[in-house]
Design a protein around this motif. Structure first.
Motif, PDB file in Angstrom:
ATOM      1  N   LYS A 195       0.834  -1.206   0.000  1.00  0.00           N
ATOM      2  CA  LYS A 195       0.000   0.000   0.000  1.00  0.00           C
ATOM      3  C   LYS A 195       0.868   1.255   0.000  1.00  0.00           C
ATOM      4  O   LYS A 195       0.639   2.188  -0.766  1.00  0.00           O
ATOM      5  CB  LYS A 195      -0.922  -0.004   1.228  1.00  0.00           C
ATOM      6  CG  LYS A 195      -1.771   1.239   1.376  1.00  0.00           C
ATOM      7  CD  LYS A 195      -2.562   1.209   2.666  1.00  0.00           C
ATOM      8  CE  LYS A 195      -1.654   1.642   3.799  1.00  0.00           C
ATOM      9  NZ  LYS A 195      -2.339   2.072   5.002  1.00  0.00           N
ATOM     10  N   LYS A 229      -5.397   1.661  -3.468  1.00  0.00           N
ATOM     11  CA  LYS A 229      -6.726   1.498  -2.870  1.00  0.00           C
ATOM     12  C   LYS A 229      -7.069   0.035  -2.641  1.00  0.00           C
ATOM     13  O   LYS A 229      -7.656  -0.312  -1.611  1.00  0.00           O
ATOM     14  CB  LYS A 229      -7.785   2.170  -3.739  1.00  0.00           C
ATOM     15  CG  LYS A 229      -7.694   3.681  -3.688  1.00  0.00           C
ATOM     16  CD  LYS A 229      -8.669   4.337  -4.640  1.00  0.00           C
ATOM     17  CE  LYS A 229      -8.488   5.854  -4.610  1.00  0.00           C
ATOM     18  NZ  LYS A 229      -9.315   6.530  -5.605  1.00  0.00           N
ATOM     19  N   THR A 230      -6.701  -0.823  -3.576  1.00  0.00           N
ATOM     20  CA  THR A 230      -7.005  -2.241  -3.380  1.00  0.00           C
ATOM     21  C   THR A 230      -6.140  -2.840  -2.276  1.00  0.00           C
ATOM     22  O   THR A 230      -6.626  -3.628  -1.462  1.00  0.00           O
ATOM     23  CB  THR A 230      -6.852  -3.041  -4.687  1.00  0.00           C
ATOM     24  OG1 THR A 230      -5.514  -2.926  -5.172  1.00  0.00           O
ATOM     25  CG2 THR A 230      -7.837  -2.575  -5.733  1.00  0.00           C
ATOM     26  N   THR A 241      -7.415  -2.030   1.230  1.00  0.00           N
ATOM     27  CA  THR A 241      -8.534  -2.815   1.764  1.00  0.00           C
ATOM     28  C   THR A 241      -8.042  -4.003   2.578  1.00  0.00           C
ATOM     29  O   THR A 241      -8.743  -4.472   3.481  1.00  0.00           O
ATOM     30  CB  THR A 241      -9.475  -3.322   0.649  1.00  0.00           C
ATOM     31  OG1 THR A 241      -8.758  -4.221  -0.199  1.00  0.00           O
ATOM     32  CG2 THR A 241     -10.066  -2.175  -0.148  1.00  0.00           C
ATOM     33  N   LYS A 300     -12.016  -5.038   7.086  1.00  0.00           N
ATOM     34  CA  LYS A 300     -12.330  -6.459   6.917  1.00  0.00           C
ATOM     35  C   LYS A 300     -11.096  -7.289   7.246  1.00  0.00           C
ATOM     36  O   LYS A 300      -9.975  -6.861   6.985  1.00  0.00           O
ATOM     37  CB  LYS A 300     -12.757  -6.752   5.477  1.00  0.00           C
ATOM     38  CG  LYS A 300     -14.142  -6.301   5.117  1.00  0.00           C
ATOM     39  CD  LYS A 300     -14.488  -6.806   3.731  1.00  0.00           C
ATOM     40  CE  LYS A 300     -15.921  -6.503   3.383  1.00  0.00           C
ATOM     41  NZ  LYS A 300     -16.260  -7.057   2.061  1.00  0.00           N
ATOM     42  N   LEU A 349     -11.171  -9.935  -1.059  1.00  0.00           N
ATOM     43  CA  LEU A 349     -10.291  -8.769  -1.088  1.00  0.00           C
ATOM     44  C   LEU A 349      -9.075  -8.965  -2.001  1.00  0.00           C
ATOM     45  O   LEU A 349      -8.499  -8.000  -2.485  1.00  0.00           O
ATOM     46  CB  LEU A 349      -9.805  -8.431   0.324  1.00  0.00           C
ATOM     47  CG  LEU A 349     -10.879  -8.093   1.354  1.00  0.00           C
ATOM     48  CD1 LEU A 349     -10.241  -7.894   2.722  1.00  0.00           C
ATOM     49  CD2 LEU A 349     -11.668  -6.870   0.935  1.00  0.00           C
TER      50      LEU A 349
END
Length: 110
Positions: free
Chosen positions: A63, A76-77, A80, A85, A92
């Motif tokens: 990230k 952004k992915t 997550t 979560k 995910l």
């Protein structure tokens, strides 16, 4: 492909990146080093082994790398995976893989 076209293709933010890093040459240098960054493979291996602590660290590193390089879709992915979560949520992972592969494909065209 120009660097601007690269960022357009990967859903990145060229303007923000050029404001952080002083030149296109430097940005391109770091972008071209991305395929050698171990965080994605560490994340993949940690998820396969269900090593949630290592997976969290690797996703956090991925990230950060993506954010620093203005690779917004990948950032952004990967974000997550850092919460809220749990990493055990298999839904995910595919978006992270897709964003990573998109970046690699675009890098090959730079």
């Amino acid at each position: 492909m120009t660097l601007q076209e690269f960022y357009d293709r990967i859903g990145g933010d060229y303007k923000a990146t050029i404001s952080r890093l002083p030149s296109e040459a430097l940005i391109k240098k770091f972008v071209l080093k991305y395929p050698g960054d171990p965080s994605f493979s560490q994340l993949k291996d940690a998820l396969a082994a269900q090593d949630w602590e290592l997976a969290f660290r690797a996703s956090h590193t991925l990230k950060g790398v993506a954010q620093n390089l203005g690779m917004n879709r990948l950032y952004k992915t990967a974000a997550t995976l850092c919460g809220p979560k749990p990493l055990e949520d298999a839904s995910l992972w595919p978006p992270v893989v897709a964003a990573h592969e998109e970046v690699l494909a675009a890098i090959r065209e730079l």
